[in-house]
Design a protein around this motif. Structure first.
Motif, mmCIF file in Angstrom:
data_model
loop_
_atom_site.group_PDB
_atom_site.id
_atom_site.type_symbol
_atom_site.label_atom_id
_atom_site.label_comp_id
_atom_site.label_asym_id
_atom_site.label_seq_id
_atom_site.Cartn_x
_atom_site.Cartn_y
_atom_site.Cartn_z
ATOM 1 N N SER A 64 -31.386 -40.068 -51.443
ATOM 2 C CA SER A 64 -30.719 -39.482 -52.613
ATOM 3 C C SER A 64 -29.327 -38.950 -52.301
ATOM 4 O O SER A 64 -28.450 -38.959 -53.157
ATOM 5 N N HIS A 65 -29.105 -38.489 -51.065
ATOM 6 C CA HIS A 65 -27.869 -37.769 -50.759
ATOM 7 C C HIS A 65 -27.032 -38.375 -49.640
ATOM 8 O O HIS A 65 -26.055 -37.755 -49.205
ATOM 9 N N LYS A 66 -27.349 -39.572 -49.188
ATOM 10 C CA LYS A 66 -26.588 -40.148 -48.071
ATOM 11 C C LYS A 66 -25.115 -40.376 -48.423
ATOM 12 O O LYS A 66 -24.277 -40.463 -47.535
ATOM 13 N N GLY A 67 -24.801 -40.473 -49.717
ATOM 14 C CA GLY A 67 -23.408 -40.651 -50.112
ATOM 15 C C GLY A 67 -22.793 -39.423 -50.746
ATOM 16 O O GLY A 67 -21.668 -39.477 -51.241
ATOM 17 N N SER A 68 -23.507 -38.307 -50.702
ATOM 18 C CA SER A 68 -23.023 -37.087 -51.362
ATOM 19 C C SER A 68 -22.087 -36.299 -50.455
ATOM 20 O O SER A 68 -22.232 -36.316 -49.230
ATOM 21 N N PRO A 69 -21.125 -35.563 -51.029
ATOM 22 C CA PRO A 69 -20.265 -34.696 -50.222
ATOM 23 C C PRO A 69 -21.078 -33.549 -49.637
ATOM 24 O O PRO A 69 -22.129 -33.177 -50.182
ATOM 25 N N PHE A 70 -20.583 -32.976 -48.538
ATOM 26 C CA PHE A 70 -21.359 -31.968 -47.826
ATOM 27 C C PHE A 70 -21.783 -30.774 -48.682
ATOM 28 O O PHE A 70 -22.936 -30.335 -48.585
ATOM 29 N N PRO A 71 -20.906 -30.195 -49.526
ATOM 30 C CA PRO A 71 -21.349 -29.052 -50.332
ATOM 31 C C PRO A 71 -22.570 -29.381 -51.204
ATOM 32 O O PRO A 71 -23.474 -28.555 -51.351
ATOM 33 N N LYS A 116 -15.208 -22.764 -47.894
ATOM 34 C CA LYS A 116 -14.957 -22.979 -49.310
ATOM 35 C C LYS A 116 -15.713 -24.191 -49.815
ATOM 36 O O LYS A 116 -15.798 -25.210 -49.157
ATOM 37 N N ASN A 117 -16.255 -24.047 -51.003
ATOM 38 C CA ASN A 117 -16.904 -25.174 -51.661
ATOM 39 C C ASN A 117 -15.940 -25.706 -52.712
ATOM 40 O O ASN A 117 -15.621 -25.017 -53.661
ATOM 41 N N LEU A 118 -15.463 -26.906 -52.525
ATOM 42 C CA LEU A 118 -14.476 -27.476 -53.435
ATOM 43 C C LEU A 118 -15.141 -28.410 -54.425
ATOM 44 O O LEU A 118 -15.722 -29.415 -54.049
ATOM 45 N N VAL A 119 -15.081 -28.060 -55.694
ATOM 46 C CA VAL A 119 -15.626 -28.891 -56.749
ATOM 47 C C VAL A 119 -14.487 -29.775 -57.246
ATOM 48 O O VAL A 119 -13.618 -29.316 -57.978
ATOM 49 N N VAL A 120 -14.468 -31.006 -56.808
ATOM 50 C CA VAL A 120 -13.324 -31.872 -57.058
ATOM 51 C C VAL A 120 -13.663 -32.926 -58.107
ATOM 52 O O VAL A 120 -14.718 -33.539 -58.075
ATOM 53 N N LYS A 121 -12.736 -33.106 -59.018
ATOM 54 C CA LYS A 121 -12.893 -34.153 -60.017
ATOM 55 C C LYS A 121 -12.908 -35.503 -59.318
ATOM 56 O O LYS A 121 -12.106 -35.779 -58.447
ATOM 57 N N LYS A 122 -13.854 -36.360 -59.698
ATOM 58 C CA LYS A 122 -13.961 -37.664 -59.057
ATOM 59 C C LYS A 122 -12.764 -38.527 -59.403
ATOM 60 O O LYS A 122 -12.267 -38.507 -60.518
ATOM 61 N N HIS A 123 -12.318 -39.297 -58.442
ATOM 62 C CA HIS A 123 -11.210 -40.210 -58.674
ATOM 63 C C HIS A 123 -11.472 -41.504 -57.920
ATOM 64 O O HIS A 123 -12.202 -41.531 -56.929
ATOM 65 N N ASN A 124 -10.866 -42.592 -58.380
ATOM 66 C CA ASN A 124 -11.029 -43.884 -57.738
ATOM 67 C C ASN A 124 -9.939 -44.094 -56.698
ATOM 68 O O ASN A 124 -8.759 -43.847 -56.955
ATOM 69 N N LEU A 125 -10.339 -44.571 -55.530
ATOM 70 C CA LEU A 125 -9.384 -44.896 -54.478
ATOM 71 C C LEU A 125 -8.662 -46.200 -54.826
ATOM 72 O O LEU A 125 -9.096 -46.937 -55.718
ATOM 73 N N PRO A 126 -7.549 -46.518 -54.142
ATOM 74 C CA PRO A 126 -6.780 -47.726 -54.476
ATOM 75 C C PRO A 126 -7.607 -49.003 -54.541
ATOM 76 O O PRO A 126 -7.450 -49.801 -55.466
ATOM 77 N N VAL A 127 -8.478 -49.233 -53.555
ATOM 78 C CA VAL A 127 -9.302 -50.449 -53.572
ATOM 79 C C VAL A 127 -10.190 -50.481 -54.814
ATOM 80 O O VAL A 127 -10.335 -51.519 -55.464
ATOM 81 N N THR A 128 -10.759 -49.334 -55.164
ATOM 82 C CA THR A 128 -11.626 -49.267 -56.338
ATOM 83 C C THR A 128 -10.846 -49.532 -57.619
ATOM 84 O O THR A 128 -11.325 -50.212 -58.526
ATOM 85 N N ARG A 129 -9.626 -48.994 -57.703
ATOM 86 C CA ARG A 129 -8.799 -49.248 -58.883
ATOM 87 C C ARG A 129 -8.477 -50.736 -59.030
ATOM 88 O O ARG A 129 -8.490 -51.288 -60.134
ATOM 89 N N MET A 130 -8.199 -51.393 -57.901
ATOM 90 C CA MET A 130 -7.900 -52.825 -57.952
ATOM 91 C C MET A 130 -9.131 -53.637 -58.345
ATOM 92 O O MET A 130 -9.040 -54.581 -59.130
ATOM 93 N N VAL A 131 -10.281 -53.264 -57.806
ATOM 94 C CA VAL A 131 -11.525 -53.948 -58.158
ATOM 95 C C VAL A 131 -11.823 -53.774 -59.645
ATOM 96 O O VAL A 131 -12.211 -54.723 -60.340
ATOM 97 N N ASP A 132 -11.634 -52.562 -60.149
ATOM 98 C CA ASP A 132 -11.841 -52.297 -61.579
ATOM 99 C C ASP A 132 -10.908 -53.160 -62.427
ATOM 100 O O ASP A 132 -11.325 -53.740 -63.436
ATOM 101 N N SER A 133 -9.640 -53.256 -62.007
ATOM 102 C CA SER A 133 -8.671 -54.061 -62.743
ATOM 103 C C SER A 133 -9.087 -55.523 -62.799
ATOM 104 O O SER A 133 -9.027 -56.166 -63.847
#
Length: 333
Positions: free
Chosen positions: A10-17, A220-237
């Motif tokens: 369930s959590h192998k891809g989750s951020p540490f926090p 600190k626990n950083l709650v970050v808005k998800k964003h797509n990396l460059p490769v992901t943006r290109m794949v989406d396009s």
């Protein structure tokens, strides 16, 4: 850990926090079940060593306790897995504290989203307690790639500060050459996360005991808005047939479509693609892979399943990537 470990799956891809919070919840759930069994035994006047055979002779109003005790093997296995993940999480936490990786993460997010920094880069570089020399060099390289107004005087100041703490500046030499020829620029429209979408909150004041002390004080626990990396943006396009500067020059080959009479008018499919193979010629990384996995999951809507296979020449961590940049910088002479 393995495929049968539900927590890992369930959590192998989750951020540490997120993982740390999930470990906390699992531990509390286990303690609740354990306390319920003890409470039932005490309420019935039974001592803790009563056997399952003895329980079967007690009137049927003890069915609840019998059921709880029969689940003990499962509960013990759950506790064993919780202990494993708590030990791992504790070790990771100590690493984060020692190198102040949570602080670096917040700074990098703000740099890439063009947000104001609480602490200047030169202050971080000269702070003897702020991570390793490699951490500081990596932070500066991100700052350099995302900045357009660094003067020669400022660059000399940064270079001297980095040399003073033992940094190899060969990666910087390569990125200077790369930046001079690159037409790609980072802008807030290309990166979301950080700034107002990054909230800093205190993380865990509770103690997770297993013989170890799992306390998140000072982290600190950083709650970050998800964003797509460059490769992901290109794949989406490409998969969604969107127009994007980075993919407009990609070759489009489809043997199912007739060859056009005009080579400038290439026929294209009018329907989005559901499957893709992404291969990076050169170093890839798990962050890029996980970003594509999360993207594929987010597109599984209305019965359509998005499948993406990710490959690369080799998988590299941050240190290995820095060594590659150093070699490229040295090769420039």
């Amino acid at each position: 850990m393995g495929p049968k470990d539900v927590f890992w799956a369930s959590h192998k891809g989750s951020p540490f926090p997120t993982v740390a919070e999930a470990v906390q919840e699992k531990l509390e759930s286990y303690r609740t079940e354990e306390e319920e069994i003890k409470r039932l035994k005490i309420a019935m006047g039974l001592d803790g060593d009563i056997s399952d055979e003895s329980l079967s002779l007690i009137p049927d109003n003890t069915a609840k306790l019998t059921s709880a005790v029969s689940s003990l093997p499962e509960l013990l296995e759950k506790k064993r897995l919780i202990d494993v993940h708590t030990t791992i999480a504790t070790a990771i936490l100590e690493h984060i504290k020692t190198r102040k990786l949570d602080v670096y993460f917040e700074l990098e997010e703000k740099i890439m989203s063009k947000a104001a920094l609480d602490k200047s880069i030169i202050e971080v570089i000269t702070d003897p307690e702020a991570g390793t020399p490699e951490d500081k060099l990596r932070l500066f390289l991100i700052f350099y790639m995302c900045s357009s107004g660094i003067s020669d005087v400022e660059m000399d100041q940064y270079s001297v500060a980095l040399k003073d703490i033992g940094c190899d500046l060969a990666p910087l030499q390569y990125l200077k050459r790369w930046k001079a020829f690159s037409t790609a620029t980072m802008s807030p429209s290309h990166y979301s996360g950080g700034g107002t979408s990054t909230k800093t909150i205190s993380m865990f004041s509770k103690l997770m005991s297993q013989g170890s002390q799992f306390v998140m004080e000072g982290v600190k626990n950083l709650v970050v808005k998800k964003h797509n990396l460059p490769v992901t943006r290109m794949v989406d396009s490409l998969m969604e047939l969107k127009s994007m500067q980075e993919t407009d020059d990609f070759r489009y080959l489809d043997p199912k479509l007739l060859r056009p009479s005009d080579p400038n008018q290439i026929p294209r499919s009018r329907y989005p693609f559901n499957e893709a193979i992404v291969f990076v010629v050169g170093g890839g990384n798990y962050i890029e892979y996980q970003n594509l996995v999360d993207y594929a999951k987010s597109r599984n809507i209305g019965g359509s399943v998005r499948k993406i296979i990710y490959g690369c020449t080799d998988i590299q961590n941050a240190s290995q990537f820095m060594k590659q940049l150093s070699k490229l910088g040295c090769d420039l002479g």
